[in-house]
Each structure stands twice: as C-alpha cells, then as structure tokens.
Scaffold this motif. Sequence first.
Motif, PDB file in Angstrom:
ATOM      1  N   VAL A 146      30.784  56.769  -2.219  1.00  0.00           N
ATOM      2  CA  VAL A 146      28.966  56.468  -1.838  1.00  0.00           C
ATOM      3  C   VAL A 146      29.143  54.504  -2.232  1.00  0.00           C
ATOM      4  CG1 VAL A 146      26.510  56.329  -2.452  1.00  0.00           C
ATOM      5  CG2 VAL A 146      28.145  57.991  -2.325  1.00  0.00           C
ATOM      6  N   GLN A 147      29.251  53.820  -3.263  1.00  0.00           N
ATOM      7  CA  GLN A 147      29.309  52.526  -3.377  1.00  0.00           C
ATOM      8  C   GLN A 147      29.818  51.719  -2.851  1.00  0.00           C
ATOM      9  OE1 GLN A 147      29.773  52.837  -7.828  1.00  0.00           O
ATOM     10  NE2 GLN A 147      27.793  52.119  -8.010  1.00  0.00           N
ATOM     11  N   ALA A 148      30.951  52.515  -2.508  1.00  0.00           N
ATOM     12  CA  ALA A 148      32.501  51.442  -1.520  1.00  0.00           C
ATOM     13  C   ALA A 148      31.973  51.531  -0.348  1.00  0.00           C
ATOM     14  CB  ALA A 148      33.796  52.287  -1.841  1.00  0.00           C
ATOM     15  N   LEU A 149      31.471  52.624   0.473  1.00  0.00           N
ATOM     16  CA  LEU A 149      31.016  52.712   1.691  1.00  0.00           C
ATOM     17  C   LEU A 149      29.833  52.080   1.762  1.00  0.00           C
ATOM     18  CD1 LEU A 149      31.471  56.595   2.951  1.00  0.00           C
ATOM     19  CD2 LEU A 149      33.192  54.123   3.586  1.00  0.00           C
ATOM     20  N   THR A 164      14.619  59.720   2.965  1.00  0.00           N
ATOM     21  CA  THR A 164      13.862  58.833   3.936  1.00  0.00           C
ATOM     22  C   THR A 164      12.722  57.707   4.149  1.00  0.00           C
ATOM     23  OG1 THR A 164      15.460  59.457   5.371  1.00  0.00           O
ATOM     24  CG2 THR A 164      13.606  58.308   6.079  1.00  0.00           C
ATOM     25  N   GLY A 165      12.380  56.909   3.269  1.00  0.00           N
ATOM     26  CA  GLY A 165      10.910  55.367   3.587  1.00  0.00           C
ATOM     27  C   GLY A 165      10.770  55.155   1.763  1.00  0.00           C
ATOM     28  N   LEU A 166      11.914  55.510   0.663  1.00  0.00           N
ATOM     29  CA  LEU A 166      11.635  55.385  -0.508  1.00  0.00           C
ATOM     30  C   LEU A 166      12.515  53.631  -0.339  1.00  0.00           C
ATOM     31  CD1 LEU A 166      12.629  58.454  -2.260  1.00  0.00           C
ATOM     32  CD2 LEU A 166      10.242  58.032  -2.186  1.00  0.00           C
ATOM     33  N   PRO A 167      11.841  53.239  -1.700  1.00  0.00           N
ATOM     34  CA  PRO A 167      12.262  51.926  -2.035  1.00  0.00           C
ATOM     35  C   PRO A 167      14.036  51.927  -2.489  1.00  0.00           C
ATOM     36  CG  PRO A 167      10.718  51.952  -3.246  1.00  0.00           C
ATOM     37  CD  PRO A 167      10.337  53.412  -2.275  1.00  0.00           C
ATOM     38  N   ARG A 168      14.444  50.807  -2.398  1.00  0.00           N
ATOM     39  CA  ARG A 168      16.049  50.589  -3.000  1.00  0.00           C
ATOM     40  C   ARG A 168      15.412  50.895  -4.797  1.00  0.00           C
ATOM     41  NH1 ARG A 168      19.995  46.864  -0.456  1.00  0.00           N
ATOM     42  NH2 ARG A 168      19.902  47.347   1.681  1.00  0.00           N
ATOM     43  N   ASP A 169      14.103  50.515  -5.220  1.00  0.00           N
ATOM     44  CA  ASP A 169      13.781  50.424  -6.324  1.00  0.00           C
ATOM     45  C   ASP A 169      13.200  51.876  -7.149  1.00  0.00           C
ATOM     46  OD1 ASP A 169      11.481  49.883  -5.568  1.00  0.00           O
ATOM     47  OD2 ASP A 169      11.290  47.981  -6.104  1.00  0.00           O
ATOM     48  N   GLY A 228      22.535  63.231 -10.152  1.00  0.00           N
ATOM     49  CA  GLY A 228      21.795  61.982  -9.674  1.00  0.00           C
ATOM     50  C   GLY A 228      22.423  60.352  -9.973  1.00  0.00           C
ATOM     51  N   PRO A 229      23.832  60.450 -10.494  1.00  0.00           N
ATOM     52  CA  PRO A 229      24.360  58.926 -10.382  1.00  0.00           C
ATOM     53  C   PRO A 229      24.725  58.960  -9.239  1.00  0.00           C
ATOM     54  CG  PRO A 229      24.756  59.579 -12.599  1.00  0.00           C
ATOM     55  CD  PRO A 229      23.685  60.869 -11.774  1.00  0.00           C
ATOM     56  N   VAL A 230      25.211  59.729  -8.287  1.00  0.00           N
ATOM     57  CA  VAL A 230      25.751  59.568  -6.812  1.00  0.00           C
ATOM     58  C   VAL A 230      23.854  59.334  -5.783  1.00  0.00           C
ATOM     59  CG1 VAL A 230      26.781  60.447  -4.692  1.00  0.00           C
ATOM     60  CG2 VAL A 230      27.238  61.705  -7.640  1.00  0.00           C
ATOM     61  N   VAL A 231      23.344  60.319  -6.383  1.00  0.00           N
ATOM     62  CA  VAL A 231      22.000  59.874  -5.343  1.00  0.00           C
ATOM     63  C   VAL A 231      21.276  58.647  -5.141  1.00  0.00           C
ATOM     64  CG1 VAL A 231      19.618  61.061  -5.063  1.00  0.00           C
ATOM     65  CG2 VAL A 231      22.009  62.288  -5.382  1.00  0.00           C
ATOM     66  N   ALA A 262      19.815  53.206  -3.988  1.00  0.00           N
ATOM     67  CA  ALA A 262      19.943  51.468  -4.500  1.00  0.00           C
ATOM     68  C   ALA A 262      20.435  50.788  -3.523  1.00  0.00           C
ATOM     69  CB  ALA A 262      21.007  51.627  -6.177  1.00  0.00           C
ATOM     70  N   ALA A 263      21.518  51.263  -2.609  1.00  0.00           N
ATOM     71  CA  ALA A 263      21.741  50.738  -1.508  1.00  0.00           C
ATOM     72  C   ALA A 263      21.342  50.935  -0.620  1.00  0.00           C
ATOM     73  CB  ALA A 263      23.759  51.403  -1.167  1.00  0.00           C
ATOM     74  N   GLY A 264      19.731  51.428  -0.673  1.00  0.00           N
ATOM     75  CA  GLY A 264      19.251  51.341   1.087  1.00  0.00           C
ATOM     76  C   GLY A 264      19.998  52.921   1.616  1.00  0.00           C
TER      77      GLY A 264
END
Length: 312
Positions: A90-93, A114-119, A142-145, A150-152
């Motif tokens: 996820v982080q790499a892509l 969808t619609g949730l902020p990055r934070d 949870g860490p995957v999600v 966090a990346a939007g």
Amino acid sequence: MHTPPSTFFTFRRAAPGLAVASLALLGGCTGLGTAPTASSPTTTSATAVSPAVSPAAWPARLQALLPADVLLLGEKHDAAEHQQWQRDTVQALAARGQLAAVVMEMAEQGHSTTGLPRDATEAQVQAALQWKDAAWPWKAYGPVVMAAVAAGVPVWGGNLPRARMRDAMADAAWDRHLPAPALQRQYEALREGHCGLLPESQIAPMARIQIARDAAMARTATEARVSGQTVLLIAGGGHVLRSLGVPTHLPAGLTSKVAMAQAGQAQAAIKNGAVANVDADADAIVATPALPAKDHCAELREQWGKGASPAR
C-alpha cells in the motif's frame, strides 16, 4: 478457527462469508442481483513458473508486475508477515501515485472510507467500514487500512454481505460459473479445510458462497478502477487464484496480476524459484517463514463438539 495448511481456502472462526459454525447462523436477504454464468478467466495469464521472492525482494518484483488495473494479494490470515507485506505494498504504490483504492475481503461490500480525511481516527475508519473485529482482528489489519487512509486512498469493503449469503448458498446457478475440474477443486478444498467434518450435503452450498464472495470482490474492484492506477485487492489465498477465484469474475479487457504470500516454504521456494500447486494461479510468490505448528483439526473438532456443529 485457523486454516489448515493443506487447503487453498481461508476459513476463520466466525469469518464473514464462510462461517465455520452451523449454516443455520447465516441470515438471508437478497442475492447478488445478477445471474452467474459459465466463464473462464479473461485476465492476464500467469507465467508458466512463478518466481518466489523474499519480502525484501518484493519491491522490485512489484514494479515488474505493473501496470495492472487490479493487483490481487493473497494471504494466509494468521501470518503477521503477510499483513506487513500488504501494508508495505500500500505504502509503495501510494508513494508513487499508483494506488487507486484498496479493496478488502475483511469488510463487507457497500462500506468504504470514501470521504474520510487523511487524519481520520481508527475509530472513525472502523465505523465507516463496519469492521467486525471478532472475525478480522483490527490489530492485524488496522495498519494496512490506516496506511491507505493516511495516503488519501479509499478503502472499500469487498466481501459479500452476510445478509446475502443464504440466497447465494441456495442459488445453483453458481455451480455453472467454474469449469467442472475447477469446481471439484473448490469442493475438495472445502472438505480438507474442514478436516472431513462437513456433511457432503453442505459442500456444494458452501462452495456457492465462496464463488459469490469472489464475484462480489471482483465487482467492487471493477467499480474502484481509476485510469492509469492500480486497485489493490487483499484477500485470502484461495480467493485470488486465477483459475478459481476473483480473476474468473473480472471483465474482459481488465488487466490483473496475482501475488501470493506463502508461509512455511520460504527457503525451499526461494532456492527452487517456484512453489508447488500455485504456479498456474499466480504471477509472483512471496515466501515467508513457517508459522508455529498447530493441530487445526483438533481445534475444529473441539469447537463443533461444543455446539457449533456443521450438521446443525
């Protein structure tokens, strides 16, 4: 319940989709809405031999798999290294601007971030996805999600809603989706995955749920597509197999690649460059260390002996 290592499929205790307990626990509402038809995979075929790599070598292999409209990651649910691999992907892509969305077996179709902020907080994200921690521990996924949030990048639930399972189980049209040899392979995986404890009368109905779940995830991944980017679909290993799972439901013209994480064959797989039984079904194998030995069948017998009988 944990999955016996001999089976392709991934059945967890009270897992959404294929409950290990009595089929009487499955509620019913409506079906998928579109009739399944006989089909064969129309997406990018796997290479004759899938090279096995270590997690450290995965970034280079990942880039070699792209571009793809959908990249399917198959895991063993109890392997923490597999969820770490998913988060790294996820982080790499996302860092390269290549990630359109993350679709997860672990949340039901119809829910998304969808619609949730990055934070957004973890509580907000779990509420948006209607996450069921008893089936899919948030500590593991949870860490995957949250890496995607966090990346939007939106996270979509892809699994067949529990309310639709009884209709899927009764819909014999699903029996015609796979060629006969592949369907028999599904049946055998169910028998082995339940240690021979399932009554034969439940094999076909449970296989229909498995196929319907694959169709739901394929539909969600297709809806999440963004031109020039990749949808990442995360599911148990049995769901991503090219000849049996989600890829058989993807539309013609959509390019897909399959990567499987394989626990317990790391050294042999890397040495030999391939892993038996999945070469025709995956484009890449990521080999991770073996999990601690466990008698899964004894656990299942004990669970069903306490009232969660498969024959109820």
